[in-house]
Design a protein around this motif. Structure first.
Motif: not given
Lengths: 174, 155, 332
Positions: A68-77
């Motif tokens: 979840i953290l990884f997805t948040i960090m990389l998807v949100r610019r």
């Protein structure tokens, strides 16, 4: 006699979950989720499932929250402050009131119908060796089916993500 | 001692392990008291509390000790002398995403595997083969994930 | 009231937790390891290392600690200071957590946990998320990239690590670390589980982010990786956490493969344990001075494919051992 450990852990689960929902930044939400899941693991320990608690921490907090953290960090610019602050309007306030009443009703019903609910739950010690023996013998077919299911899910998921990527990159090079 | 079928009425407060004739009812116990009347997990909590009680004051002390005053040059992220350009959060390592998914899967597989390993000596060999098949089934998606993760142009 | 407090303070439990083998022991060992590393690396590189603080520089860690405490903790302007400080604290607490289950002698352990082995693994699985938060919260490209690399590296090598101890679990039938040490009284597990040891050691090097796997903190590329923007006390906590992890992992390797506290009766058991642990740590340090760094894609691929296959091979070897009926050696 309410058990302190049970109350504390339940409190951790609930408070972290509320924090996760209300946090302004998504990252803080994920951290709140992690703490909530750790609280759940603690409740497993109170029930006597120590092994399950350890793997709850490894799988949920160690893997799912990381994903979840990884997805948040990389998807949100942007920095994550997407959620705009709004004052709850009239409908919002009514909604909160209704939700609070429903929560009180449910809590009251639970306390009346299951009077010992503030005590720690029953504690059973499941011998792990027995569990392993059962998995290998009685439930082995279920395990193989599980493996096939999980394998199919992985392959499907990876292929889907890859297809999206390919469409994007081939579109960009036009 | 197995109690085969007398469980239809009393479903509360009992836990059964196993099925059919081999089912037995587990007694309720409590956490094993390790020392000084404290169970093992309380000791972990106490130990962590000690660590916290040492580290947290250090943090507070360090925060109080620092000189105050903002300075845009000093407060910029460190880039070995270059001026700060661009937003930090970019998608660098998306190509290794399949590995994260495989991690979750194999995490759960390890969970089952440890219970199998504990019971290994008491299980007959034919039953063990099914477990090995379970592992083998999941090696194929692992190979696919590795293949995908190796191709940078796909991501 | 005072008598109760006095009774608690002088109780064996409290003394064990706070002093030996608990908090003070781990703390001092981690500090000692920083000194040991600098000295050994120095000798490998034909220089001397710390020299002036105390005899042969042994008080250098204290000097470093005092300096760091009094330094101002500078964070980049958009970085989340509270998050970084909390995560540094979390790193420290996580690094110390496995120490409660590691036995120093017969019955000499703080918490005799029946699921001790998976407890250690559960604690270690929490590191990647904390490191990722630090890397992201620093709001710096270098830090974030270092955090990502660390995440993928640790995630890739955790699975082979778990699989490699499965052989030990099969031979002893328990997850309790004390019983695992007791089972090695005739023969240490490093002999039948050579493959498992090799896999575990390699995976441990990757978990510790040590060469040849120290890409997340590669000094020539990323300054200090995810720790770049930490300074002052948060940096001290993070740095100390790395060396505490080293100590705990070495202790774990000793417990699982080198017979823990067992040794001839000349020396007391905890002394044997500490000797073996520091031997393992020294090997890790020498490896740092000797090997070049591995590239990230090779590193990840090797962890997921080759190392995992080796761990599975170790499981098959163990299955063969048990079917041959040789597991009586490790039954108490």
């Amino acid at each position: 006699m309410p058990d302190i450990a049970f109350l504390a852990l339940s409190g951790l689960v609930i408070v972290s979950a509320i924090f996760a929902l209300e946090a302004r930044e998504l990252i803080y939400g994920a951290v709140g989720l992690a703490f909530s899941l750790i609280g759940v693991a603690g409740l497993f320990i109170l029930l006597g499932a120590e092994y399950l608690a350890m793997f709850q921490i490894s799988v949920y907090v160690g893997a799912v929250v990381v994903l979840i953290l990884f997805t948040i960090m990389l998807v949100r610019r942007e920095s994550g402050r997407i959620l705009e602050e709004e004052e709850p309007g009239r409908l919002g306030r009514a909604g909160i009131l209704v939700a609070g009443l429903v929560a009180l009703a449910v809590a009251g019903a639970v306390l009346v119908l299951v009077p010992a609910s503030l005590e720690a739950p029953e504690f059973y010690r499941v011998p792990l060796r027995e569990l392993g023996r059962l998995l290998a013998s009685s439930y082995a077919i279920a395990l193989v089916i599980l493996g096939l299911l999980v394998g199919a899910t992985i392959v499907g998921g990876l292929t889907l993500v890859r297809v999206e990527r390919e469409e994007k990159t081939s579109g960009a090079t036009q | 001692m197995p109690e085969p079928t007398s469980r239809s009425t009393d479903l509360s407060n009992t836990l059964y392990i196993g099925t059919g004739k081999s089912a037995h009812r587990l007694p309720t116990t409590s956490l094993r008291k390790s020392r000084m009347g404290l169970d093992v997990w309380s000791l972990v909590v106490i130990f962590e509390a000690v660590v916290f009680l040492v580290a947290f004051p250090l943090l507070v002390f360090g925060w109080l000790m620092g000189a105050k005053g903002k300075n845009p040059i000093r407060d910029a992220p460190f880039e070995s002398g270059q001026t700060h350009l661009g937003e930090a959060r970019q998608r660098y390592m998306m190509q290794y995403y399949p590995y994260l998914i495989m991690f979750i899967v194999f995490d759960v597989v390890a969970m089952f595997l440890f219970t199998w390993g504990l019971a290994f000596s008491s299980v007959s060999s034919s039953q063990n083969y099914l477990f090995l098949i379970f592992i083998a089934i999941l090696v194929a998606p692992l190979g696919y994930a590795s293949y995908l993760a190796g191709k940078r142009e796909l991501w | 009231m005072i008598s109760l407090v006095l009774r608690i303070i002088t109780s064996r439990t409290f003394l064990e937790i706070v002093f030996f083998p608990g908090f003070l022991n781990v703390m001092l060992s981690a500090a000692l390891l920083t000194w040991l590393e600098r000295k050994v690396i120095a000798r490998v590189q034909l220089r001397i290392g710390p020299l002036y603080a105390g005899i042969s520089g042994i008080l250098q860690p204290i000097a470093d600690g005092v300096k760091l405490v009094f330094k101002e903790a500078i964070f980049p302007e958009l970085a989340d200071m509270k998050l970084l400080m909390l995560c540094a604290l979390g790193l420290m607490m996580l690094a110390f957590a496995p120490a409660v289950v590691i036995p120093f002698g017969e019955g000499f352990v703080i918490a005799d946990m029946d699921v001790g082995l998976v407890y250690v693994f559960a604690v270690m699985s929490l590191f990647p998320s904390v490191i990722l938060l630090i890397g992201w919260g620093s709001n710096s490209k270098y830090s974030f990239l270092g955090g990502l690399r660390s995440l993928f590296q640790q995630v890739a090598y955790e699975i082979p690590m778990w699989f490699s101890v499965l052989g030990i679990v099969m031979l002893t039938g328990t997850l309790n670390l004390t019983k695992i040490v007791e089972a090695q009284q005739r023969l240490w597990f490093i002999v039948p589980q050579v493959l498992g040891f090799a896999v575990f050691f390699t995976a441990a090097l990757a978990e510790l982010e040590r060469t040849p796997f120290d890409l997340p903190g590669a000094e020539t590329e990323l300054v200090m990786g995810w720790m770049t923007e930490l300074s002052g006390v948060p940096f001290m906590l993070g740095f100390l956490a790395m060396y505490t992890k080293l100590y705990v992992m070495s202790a774990l390797i000793t417990t699982l493969f080198l017979g823990g506290w067992s040794g001839p009766g000349l020396l007391p058991q905890p002394v044997w344990f500490l000797l073996k642990t520091f031997l393992v740590a020294s090997v890790v340090v020498v490896i740092r001075g000797t090997f070049p760094r591995v590239r990230v894609d090779i590193l990840l691929r090797a962890g997921w494919t080759r190392l995992l296959l080796l761990a599975l091979a170790n499981i098959f070897v163990t299955v063969a051992l048990i079917s041959l009926g040789l597991d009586w050696v490790w039954r108490i």
